[in-house]
Design a protein around this motif. Structure first.
Motif, PDB file in Angstrom:
ATOM      1  N   ARG A  68      42.068  45.380  40.781  1.00 18.62           N
ATOM      2  CA  ARG A  68      41.513  46.561  40.123  1.00 18.62           C
ATOM      3  C   ARG A  68      42.402  47.754  40.460  1.00 18.62           C
ATOM      4  NH1 ARG A  68      36.907  44.969  37.943  1.00 18.62           N
ATOM      5  NH2 ARG A  68      35.699  43.347  38.956  1.00 18.62           N
ATOM      6  N   ARG A  69      42.573  48.645  39.500  1.00 12.82           N
ATOM      7  CA  ARG A  69      43.469  49.789  39.676  1.00 12.82           C
ATOM      8  C   ARG A  69      43.041  50.680  40.829  1.00 12.82           C
ATOM      9  NH1 ARG A  69      44.738  55.004  36.591  1.00 12.82           N
ATOM     10  NH2 ARG A  69      46.986  55.096  36.844  1.00 12.82           N
ATOM     11  N   ASP A  70      41.738  50.773  41.098  1.00 11.21           N
ATOM     12  CA  ASP A  70      41.225  51.656  42.141  1.00 11.21           C
ATOM     13  C   ASP A  70      41.187  51.004  43.523  1.00 11.21           C
ATOM     14  OD1 ASP A  70      39.193  49.863  41.672  1.00 11.21           O
ATOM     15  OD2 ASP A  70      37.656  51.368  41.319  1.00 11.21           O
ATOM     16  N   SER A  71      41.843  49.857  43.665  1.00 17.05           N
ATOM     17  CA  SER A  71      41.848  49.133  44.927  1.00 17.05           C
ATOM     18  C   SER A  71      43.219  48.519  45.190  1.00 17.05           C
ATOM     19  CB  SER A  71      40.787  48.018  44.881  1.00 17.05           C
ATOM     20  OG  SER A  71      40.882  47.188  46.018  1.00 17.05           O
ATOM     21  N   ALA A  72      43.581  48.405  46.444  1.00 15.00           N
ATOM     22  CA  ALA A  72      44.843  47.754  46.809  1.00 15.00           C
ATOM     23  C   ALA A  72      44.643  46.243  46.973  1.00 15.00           C
ATOM     24  CB  ALA A  72      45.386  48.347  48.099  1.00 15.00           C
ATOM     25  N   GLU A  73      43.388  45.803  47.001  1.00 14.68           N
ATOM     26  CA  GLU A  73      43.078  44.395  47.231  1.00 14.68           C
ATOM     27  C   GLU A  73      43.417  43.531  46.020  1.00 14.68           C
ATOM     28  OE1 GLU A  73      39.290  41.606  48.540  1.00 14.68           O
ATOM     29  OE2 GLU A  73      38.909  43.576  47.688  1.00 14.68           O
ATOM     30  N   ARG A  74      44.083  42.426  46.293  1.00 15.14           N
ATOM     31  CA  ARG A  74      44.376  41.412  45.269  1.00 15.14           C
ATOM     32  C   ARG A  74      43.612  40.154  45.653  1.00 15.14           C
ATOM     33  NH1 ARG A  74      49.659  43.730  46.196  1.00 15.14           N
ATOM     34  NH2 ARG A  74      50.317  44.808  44.312  1.00 15.14           N
ATOM     35  N   VAL A  75      42.984  39.540  44.667  1.00 16.47           N
ATOM     36  CA  VAL A  75      42.211  38.320  44.915  1.00 16.47           C
ATOM     37  C   VAL A  75      42.631  37.250  43.918  1.00 16.47           C
ATOM     38  CG1 VAL A  75      40.225  39.546  45.885  1.00 16.47           C
ATOM     39  CG2 VAL A  75      40.301  39.072  43.445  1.00 16.47           C
ATOM     40  N   ILE A  76      42.391  36.012  44.284  1.00 20.31           N
ATOM     41  CA  ILE A  76      42.610  34.898  43.368  1.00 20.31           C
ATOM     42  C   ILE A  76      41.268  34.565  42.731  1.00 20.31           C
ATOM     43  CG2 ILE A  76      43.319  32.494  43.130  1.00 20.31           C
ATOM     44  CD1 ILE A  76      45.635  34.394  43.795  1.00 20.31           C
ATOM     45  N   VAL A  77      41.230  34.616  41.407  1.00 26.82           N
ATOM     46  CA  VAL A  77      40.002  34.342  40.657  1.00 26.82           C
ATOM     47  C   VAL A  77      40.199  33.038  39.888  1.00 26.82           C
ATOM     48  CG1 VAL A  77      38.451  35.187  38.855  1.00 26.82           C
ATOM     49  CG2 VAL A  77      39.543  36.810  40.417  1.00 26.82           C
ATOM     50  N   PRO A  78      39.289  32.066  40.072  1.00 26.62           N
ATOM     51  CA  PRO A  78      39.394  30.825  39.293  1.00 26.62           C
ATOM     52  C   PRO A  78      39.377  31.124  37.793  1.00 26.62           C
ATOM     53  CG  PRO A  78      37.796  30.574  41.063  1.00 26.62           C
ATOM     54  CD  PRO A  78      38.163  32.045  40.997  1.00 26.62           C
ATOM     55  N   LEU A  79      40.100  30.339  37.031  1.00 27.39           N
ATOM     56  CA  LEU A  79      40.224  30.573  35.589  1.00 27.39           C
ATOM     57  C   LEU A  79      38.882  30.661  34.885  1.00 27.39           C
ATOM     58  CD1 LEU A  79      43.246  28.225  34.874  1.00 27.39           C
ATOM     59  CD2 LEU A  79      43.245  30.725  34.844  1.00 27.39           C
ATOM     60  N   ASP A  80      37.932  29.829  35.290  1.00 31.37           N
ATOM     61  CA  ASP A  80      36.638  29.822  34.613  1.00 31.37           C
ATOM     62  C   ASP A  80      35.730  30.985  35.032  1.00 31.37           C
ATOM     63  OD1 ASP A  80      36.203  28.799  37.165  1.00 31.37           O
ATOM     64  OD2 ASP A  80      34.887  27.190  36.485  1.00 31.37           O
ATOM     65  N   GLU A  81      36.196  31.838  35.966  1.00 35.02           N
ATOM     66  CA  GLU A  81      35.408  32.975  36.416  1.00 35.02           C
ATOM     67  C   GLU A  81      36.050  34.316  36.054  1.00 35.02           C
ATOM     68  OE1 GLU A  81      34.529  32.586  40.600  1.00 35.02           O
ATOM     69  OE2 GLU A  81      34.004  30.476  40.362  1.00 35.02           O
ATOM     70  N   VAL A  82      37.145  34.285  35.297  1.00 36.10           N
ATOM     71  CA  VAL A  82      37.878  35.511  34.993  1.00 36.10           C
ATOM     72  C   VAL A  82      37.030  36.516  34.221  1.00 36.10           C
ATOM     73  CG1 VAL A  82      39.813  36.428  33.632  1.00 36.10           C
ATOM     74  CG2 VAL A  82      40.182  34.483  35.140  1.00 36.10           C
ATOM     75  N   VAL A  83      36.340  36.093  33.194  1.00 40.51           N
ATOM     76  CA  VAL A  83      35.536  37.021  32.393  1.00 40.51           C
ATOM     77  C   VAL A  83      34.465  37.676  33.261  1.00 40.51           C
ATOM     78  CG1 VAL A  83      33.935  37.229  30.461  1.00 40.51           C
ATOM     79  CG2 VAL A  83      36.000  35.860  30.205  1.00 40.51           C
ATOM     80  N   ALA A  84      33.779  36.897  34.060  1.00 37.58           N
ATOM     81  CA  ALA A  84      32.727  37.448  34.929  1.00 37.58           C
ATOM     82  C   ALA A  84      33.316  38.414  35.943  1.00 37.58           C
ATOM     83  CB  ALA A  84      31.989  36.317  35.642  1.00 37.58           C
ATOM     84  N   TRP A  85      34.481  38.104  36.506  1.00 36.40           N
ATOM     85  CA  TRP A  85      35.103  38.991  37.482  1.00 36.40           C
ATOM     86  C   TRP A  85      35.495  40.315  36.839  1.00 36.40           C
ATOM     87  CZ3 TRP A  85      39.535  41.694  38.454  1.00 36.40           C
ATOM     88  CH2 TRP A  85      39.711  42.155  39.748  1.00 36.40           C
TER      89      TRP A  85
END
Length: 88
Positions: A68-85
Motif C-alpha cells: 500500500r502506498r501509505d505503508s513501507a510494508e510489503r506482503v506476499i498475497v496468495p493469488l486467490d486472495e488478491v481481490v480481498a486484500w
C-alpha cells in the motif's frame, strides 16, 4: 506490474488484472519493458494507492508482492486472495 521476462508472469498479471476489474476496481497494468525501479517510481508519481508486483520470487514465496502506498510494508498475497486484500 510484472517483473521479469517469463511469459507465465504476464499471464498471471493478466489474470489478476481481469479478476480485479471484474470486482469493479480501477486497475492499471504496467507491462512495459522497464526496470522495476522505473515502474515503482512511476506508480508513486502517479499516486497509485496499491501496488501488486508479479515476479518469480514472489510466486515462489506463494503469491504476488503487495504494498500500500501509505505503508513501507510489503506482503506476499496468495493469488486467490488478491481481490480481498486490495479491497481491505
Amino acid at each position: 506490474l510484472t517483473l521479469g521476462k517469463d511469459p507465465q508472469l504476464g499471464e498471471i498479471a493478466a489474470q489478476a488484472y481481469a479478476d480485479l476489474r471484474a470486482a469493479g476496481l480501477d486497475v492499471l497494468l504496467d507491462d512495459r519493458a522497464e526496470s522495476a525501479g522505473v515502474k515503482f517510481a512511476d506508480a508513486d508519481l502517479i499516486g497509485i494507492p496499491v501496488r501488486l508486483a508479479v515476479s518469480g520470487k514472489a510466486l515462489a514465496a506463494g503469491g504476488v508482492e503487495a504494498k500500500r502506498r501509505d505503508s513501507a510494508e510489503r506482503v506476499i498475497v496468495p493469488l486467490d486472495e488478491v481481490v480481498a486484500w486490495v479491497r481491505g
